[in-house]
Design an enzyme around this catalytic site. Structure first.
Site, PDB file in Angstrom:
ATOM      1  NE  ARG A   1      77.256  44.671   4.931  1.00  8.28           N
ATOM      2  CZ  ARG A   1      76.900  44.224   3.448  1.00  8.28           C
ATOM      3  NH1 ARG A   1      76.716  43.155   2.811  1.00  8.28           N
ATOM      4  NH2 ARG A   1      76.557  45.414   2.695  1.00  8.28           N
TER       5      ARG A   1
ATOM      6  CG  ASP B   1      72.152  48.900   4.353  1.00  7.98           C
ATOM      7  OD1 ASP B   1      72.819  47.855   4.284  1.00  7.98           O
ATOM      8  OD2 ASP B   1      72.137  49.870   3.536  1.00  7.98           O
TER       9      ASP B   1
ATOM     10  NE  ARG C   1      67.433  37.452   4.765  1.00  6.48           N
ATOM     11  CZ  ARG C   1      68.097  37.184   3.656  1.00  6.48           C
ATOM     12  NH1 ARG C   1      69.081  38.207   2.895  1.00  6.48           N
ATOM     13  NH2 ARG C   1      68.142  35.878   3.092  1.00  6.48           N
TER      14      ARG C   1
ATOM     15  CE1 TYR D   1      74.785  50.749  -3.560  1.00  2.77           C
ATOM     16  CE2 TYR D   1      75.862  52.254  -2.050  1.00  2.77           C
ATOM     17  CZ  TYR D   1      75.876  51.103  -2.757  1.00  2.77           C
ATOM     18  OH  TYR D   1      76.956  50.106  -2.593  1.00  2.77           O
TER      19      TYR D   1
ATOM     20  NE  ARG E   1      73.653  38.198   2.292  1.00  2.00           N
ATOM     21  CZ  ARG E   1      73.963  38.903   1.130  1.00  2.00           C
ATOM     22  NH1 ARG E   1      72.983  38.674   0.294  1.00  2.00           N
ATOM     23  NH2 ARG E   1      74.864  39.803   1.055  1.00  2.00           N
TER      24      ARG E   1
HETATM   25  C1  LIG Z   1      77.675  49.986   0.628  1.00  2.00           C
HETATM   26  C2  LIG Z   1      76.989  49.576   2.012  1.00  2.00           C
HETATM   27  C3  LIG Z   1      75.627  49.089   1.775  1.00  2.00           C
HETATM   28  N1  LIG Z   1      75.591  48.846   3.391  1.00  2.00           N
HETATM   29  C4  LIG Z   1      76.689  49.239   3.945  1.00  2.00           C
HETATM   30  C5  LIG Z   1      77.659  49.802   3.167  1.00  2.00           C
HETATM   31  C6  LIG Z   1      79.003  50.037   3.376  1.00  2.00           C
HETATM   32  C7  LIG Z   1      80.092  49.037   3.830  1.00  2.00           C
HETATM   33  C8  LIG Z   1      80.209  48.090   2.422  1.00  2.00           C
HETATM   34  O1  LIG Z   1      80.814  48.596   1.284  1.00  2.00           O
HETATM   35  O2  LIG Z   1      79.874  46.857   2.401  1.00  2.00           O
HETATM   36  C9  LIG Z   1      76.998  49.039   5.445  1.00  2.00           C
HETATM   37  C10 LIG Z   1      76.457  47.913   6.172  1.00  2.00           C
HETATM   38  N2  LIG Z   1      75.328  46.966   5.639  1.00  2.00           N
HETATM   39  C11 LIG Z   1      75.129  46.157   6.963  1.00  2.00           C
HETATM   40  C12 LIG Z   1      76.093  46.690   7.997  1.00  2.00           C
HETATM   41  C13 LIG Z   1      75.697  46.111   9.472  1.00  2.00           C
HETATM   42  C14 LIG Z   1      76.602  45.724  10.173  1.00  2.00           C
HETATM   43  C15 LIG Z   1      77.648  44.674  10.082  1.00  2.00           C
HETATM   44  O3  LIG Z   1      78.719  45.212   9.382  1.00  2.00           O
HETATM   45  O4  LIG Z   1      77.490  43.471  10.782  1.00  2.00           O
HETATM   46  C16 LIG Z   1      76.682  47.410   7.490  1.00  2.00           C
HETATM   47  C17 LIG Z   1      77.642  48.341   8.351  1.00  2.00           C
HETATM   48  C18 LIG Z   1      74.180  45.037   6.743  1.00  2.00           C
HETATM   49  C19 LIG Z   1      73.681  44.724   5.631  1.00  2.00           C
HETATM   50  N3  LIG Z   1      73.465  45.271   4.347  1.00  2.00           N
HETATM   51  C20 LIG Z   1      73.015  44.379   3.609  1.00  2.00           C
HETATM   52  C21 LIG Z   1      73.129  42.789   3.766  1.00  2.00           C
HETATM   53  C22 LIG Z   1      72.547  41.827   3.379  1.00  2.00           C
HETATM   54  C23 LIG Z   1      71.155  41.509   3.453  1.00  2.00           C
HETATM   55  C24 LIG Z   1      70.396  40.296   3.529  1.00  2.00           C
HETATM   56  O5  LIG Z   1      70.371  39.882   4.607  1.00  2.00           O
HETATM   57  O6  LIG Z   1      70.363  39.783   2.355  1.00  2.00           O
HETATM   58  C25 LIG Z   1      73.645  43.115   5.248  1.00  2.00           C
HETATM   59  C26 LIG Z   1      73.700  42.114   6.273  1.00  2.00           C
HETATM   60  C27 LIG Z   1      72.646  44.656   1.925  1.00  2.00           C
HETATM   61  C28 LIG Z   1      73.340  45.683   1.363  1.00  2.00           C
HETATM   62  N4  LIG Z   1      73.622  46.861   1.571  1.00  2.00           N
HETATM   63  C29 LIG Z   1      74.135  47.756   0.945  1.00  2.00           C
HETATM   64  C30 LIG Z   1      74.286  47.134  -0.310  1.00  2.00           C
HETATM   65  C31 LIG Z   1      75.084  47.325  -1.639  1.00  2.00           C
HETATM   66  C32 LIG Z   1      73.654  45.641   0.045  1.00  2.00           C
HETATM   67  C33 LIG Z   1      73.280  44.427  -1.110  1.00  2.00           C
HETATM   68  C34 LIG Z   1      74.617  43.652  -1.256  1.00  2.00           C
HETATM   69  C35 LIG Z   1      74.456  42.480  -0.327  1.00  2.00           C
HETATM   70  O7  LIG Z   1      73.542  42.019  -0.261  1.00  2.00           O
HETATM   71  O8  LIG Z   1      75.454  42.244   0.406  1.00  2.00           O
HETATM   72  C36 LIG Z   1      74.623  49.031   0.960  1.00  2.00           C
END
Ligand SMILES: Cc1c2[nH]c(c1CCC(=O)O)Cc1[nH]c(c(CCC(=O)O)c1C)Cc1[nH]c(c(CCC(=O)O)c1C)Cc1[nH]c(c(C)c1CCC(=O)O)C2
Length: 346
Positions: free
Chosen positions: A26, A76, A39, A152, A30
């Site tokens: 990540r 994602d 974003r 999910y 944010r």
């Molecule tokens: C379970 C999972 C998800 N997504 C992901 C996982 C596996 C890794 C982990 O366990 O964290 C993987 C993921 N999600 C994202 C990336 C991008 C690349 C990176 O790592 O920089 C990667 C590799 C962007 C993201 N994915 C998400 C964001 C935040 C979205 C925003 O900008 O509000 C980002 C940058 C949203 C997301 N996406 C997911 C959830 C549950 C959420 C909501 C929780 C949150 O908001 O943090 C599903």
């Protein structure tokens, strides 16, 4: 032979380096004001994922600040259920929401045909990134592993107890197996396209592997991962693949041996002496600073980082967190961490 200028690929090829390559799960997100601005420009999080120019931009943002040794595609894991035909929304502050599939009767609406129509912009992002990243930076493509994506799809959102999916998987293994088979096929096709577009390594995120019984872990984590690895290697025999089975504990050894992944990502709970004496002898490892240390910063963060470097730095190793960076992280703590690792002499 991996590109010698890319330390990330060298470590994955089994080399022990004086300074380990660094990237953070990540790393685009944010906690960076420039991410929040982009974003906003994109509209929503999913709009950002499907906008190749802006997705490329947010992937590059942390590289500009910290010169990480690897870039990870911005997307994602939940674009796969969406491409299969399941409705997906990200509500601000609430995380993902999908129409839950609670049993085999819900599988009919999923189709692997045509996933590339939805996922095309993601491949375009990879291709743009392979041109845009610095020559010493490796490009990581990724997908969620089938079990984690299925959590999910079945729960319909994040879960605390994973009761619905465990009930489905344990109660109707054949029906649940059909969902996993669909995900193995879609994930294979998706990752092959990412590699064609320029991804040099693949990471499979198995965030929720730790909630399964021993039998469940073998059947729904190890088996599908092994199939995806074999499918990818049938086309790209030397493709480096990192598996990150969070919460796997003692399963890590079987996971590494049986799936055929190149490297294993470690969560923050894994005892590092055990890793050095057992898992790291089998291949490269990646991890595992608890992301909360990036919030506290200070000596606590540096002492823990030192412990990780001292224990895992004598074998093939990539520095990372044990889970994704959190939005509350002060960007200056990331800089302090990276400078400390790059200046550390042991
Ligand atoms: C379970 C999972 C998800 N997504 C992901 C996982 C596996 C890794 C982990 O366990 O964290 C993987 C993921 N999600 C994202 C990336 C991008 C690349 C990176 O790592 O920089 C990667 C590799 C962007 C993201 N994915 C998400 C964001 C935040 C979205 C925003 O900008 O509000 C980002 C940058 C949203 C997301 N996406 C997911 C959830 C549950 C959420 C909501 C929780 C949150 O908001 O943090 C599903």
């Amino acid at each position: 032979m991996p590109n010698m200028t890319k330390t990330f690929l060298r470590a994955l090829n089994g080399e022990t380096l004086p300074v380990p390559p660094i990237w953070l799960m990540r790393q685009a997100g944010r906690y960076l004001p420039e991410y929040r601005a982009t974003r906003g420009e994109a509209g929503s999080f999913l709009d950002l994922c499907y906008n190749p120019d802006l997705a490329c931009e947010v992937t590059l943002q942390p590289l500009r600040r910290y010169d990480f040794d690897a870039a990870i595609l911005f997307s994602d894991i939940l674009v796969i259920p969406q491409a299969l035909g399941q409705h997906l929304a990200f509500k601000q502050g609430e995380g993902p929401q999908l129409e839950a599939i609670r049993d085999a009767s819900g599988l009919g609406k999923l189709s692997v045909d045509g996933i590339h129509d939805t996922l095309g912009p993601v491949y375009e992002t990879v291709s743009k990134l392979s041109e845009a990243i610095p020559s010493h930076t490796a490009l990581i493509g990724f997908a969620g592993a089938p079990w984690t994506v299925a959590t999910y799809m079945v729960e319909g959102k994040g879960s605390k107890d994973f009761a619905n999916i465990r009930r489905f998987a344990y109660g109707d293994p054949d029906g649940f197996g059909q969902l996993i088979d669909i995900l193995v096929e879609a994930t294979t096709q998706y990752l092959l396209k990412q590699v064609e577009a320029g991804a040099e390594c693949i990471q499979l995120f198995e965030t929720w592997g730790g909630v399964l019984s021993e039998t469940g872990f073998k059947r729904w984590v190890i088996e599908p991962t092994k199939q995806i690895v074999a499918n990818l290697r049938a086309v790209h025999p030397d493709l480096p693949i990192i598996g990150f089975p969070r919460g796997a504990g003692l399963h890590l050894i079987d996971f590494k041996k049986q799936t055929g992944v190149t490297g294993v990502g470690l969560d923050s709970g894994v005892p590092l002496d055990w890793v050095a004496q057992n898992l790291q002898k089998l291949g490269p490892v990646q991890g595992n600073l608890d992301p909360m240390y990036l919030i506290t910063g200070g000596d606590a963060m540096l002492d823990e980082t030192k412990r990780i470097l001292d224990t895992l730095g004598n074998g093939p190793f990539i520095f990372n967190l044990g889970h994704g960076i959190t939005p509350e992280t002060p960007p200056e703590n990331v800089e302090k961490l990276v400078n400390f690792i790059r200046g550390y002499k042991g």
